[in-house]
Design a protein around this motif. Structure first.
Motif, PDB file in Angstrom:
ATOM      1  N   PRO A  19       0.827  -1.202   0.000  1.00 19.77           N
ATOM      2  CA  PRO A  19       0.000   0.000   0.000  1.00 19.77           C
ATOM      3  C   PRO A  19       0.865   1.256   0.000  1.00 19.77           C
ATOM      4  O   PRO A  19       1.916   1.318   0.632  1.00 19.77           O
ATOM      5  N   THR A  20       0.402   2.253  -0.732  1.00 24.09           N
ATOM      6  CA  THR A  20       1.120   3.515  -0.789  1.00 24.09           C
ATOM      7  C   THR A  20       0.674   4.405   0.364  1.00 24.09           C
ATOM      8  O   THR A  20      -0.300   4.113   1.057  1.00 24.09           O
ATOM      9  N   ASP A  21       1.402   5.490   0.562  1.00 21.76           N
ATOM     10  CA  ASP A  21       1.033   6.424   1.623  1.00 21.76           C
ATOM     11  C   ASP A  21      -0.339   7.023   1.363  1.00 21.76           C
ATOM     12  O   ASP A  21      -1.115   7.226   2.292  1.00 21.76           O
ATOM     13  N   ARG A  22      -0.643   7.293   0.094  1.00 21.21           N
ATOM     14  CA  ARG A  22      -1.939   7.885  -0.237  1.00 21.21           C
ATOM     15  C   ARG A  22      -3.074   6.935   0.106  1.00 21.21           C
ATOM     16  O   ARG A  22      -4.097   7.341   0.649  1.00 21.21           O
ATOM     17  N   SER A  23      -2.922   5.654  -0.200  1.00 18.79           N
ATOM     18  CA  SER A  23      -3.988   4.696   0.092  1.00 18.79           C
ATOM     19  C   SER A  23      -4.150   4.513   1.600  1.00 18.79           C
ATOM     20  O   SER A  23      -5.262   4.310   2.078  1.00 18.79           O
ATOM     21  N   ARG A  24      -3.061   4.594   2.336  1.00 20.36           N
ATOM     22  CA  ARG A  24      -3.167   4.499   3.804  1.00 20.36           C
ATOM     23  C   ARG A  24      -3.936   5.678   4.363  1.00 20.36           C
ATOM     24  O   ARG A  24      -4.781   5.519   5.245  1.00 20.36           O
ATOM     25  N   TRP A  25      -3.633   6.903   3.848  1.00 20.65           N
ATOM     26  CA  TRP A  25      -4.333   8.097   4.327  1.00 20.65           C
ATOM     27  C   TRP A  25      -5.809   8.047   3.935  1.00 20.65           C
ATOM     28  O   TRP A  25      -6.674   8.446   4.719  1.00 20.65           O
ATOM     29  N   CYS A  26      -6.106   7.556   2.753  1.00 23.04           N
ATOM     30  CA  CYS A  26      -7.504   7.451   2.321  1.00 23.04           C
ATOM     31  C   CYS A  26      -8.266   6.459   3.188  1.00 23.04           C
ATOM     32  O   CYS A  26      -9.418   6.700   3.558  1.00 23.04           O
ATOM     33  N   THR A  27      -7.640   5.362   3.527  1.00 20.36           N
ATOM     34  CA  THR A  27      -8.272   4.377   4.392  1.00 20.36           C
ATOM     35  C   THR A  27      -8.512   4.959   5.785  1.00 20.36           C
ATOM     36  O   THR A  27      -9.601   4.809   6.343  1.00 20.36           O
ATOM     37  N   LEU A  28      -7.518   5.622   6.327  1.00 21.89           N
ATOM     38  CA  LEU A  28      -7.663   6.246   7.637  1.00 21.89           C
ATOM     39  C   LEU A  28      -8.757   7.307   7.619  1.00 21.89           C
ATOM     40  O   LEU A  28      -9.573   7.395   8.532  1.00 21.89           O
ATOM     41  N   PHE A  29      -8.803   8.104   6.565  1.00 19.68           N
ATOM     42  CA  PHE A  29      -9.816   9.149   6.431  1.00 19.68           C
ATOM     43  C   PHE A  29     -11.212   8.532   6.359  1.00 19.68           C
ATOM     44  O   PHE A  29     -12.161   9.035   6.974  1.00 19.68           O
TER      45      PHE A  29
END
Length: 61
Positions: A19-29
């Motif tokens: 997972p990329t950083d963007r996908s991690r942030w989207c999941t957290l959001f």
């Protein structure tokens, strides 16, 4: 080559992507928005329950 068809499919499929950083942030959001929505509905329910049912609650005896 494995004889089990499931192992053959697993070995020929594409490798797992990290997972990329963007996908991690989207999941957290998405998780935070879901939690905020649940808390918001409980707050709205409590606020609506605090409204008096009739005008009799406003009369002074």
């Amino acid at each position: 080559m494995p004889t089990c068809p499931l192992l053959r499919i697993a070995s020929t499929s594409q490798p797992m992507r990290r997972p990329t950083d963007r996908s991690r942030w989207c999941t957290l959001f998405a998780i935070l928005l879901s939690m905020a929505g649940i808390v918001g509905w409980y707050g709205l329910r409590d606020m609506l329950n605090a409204i008096p049912d009739s005008n009799d609650d406003f009369t002074y005896h």
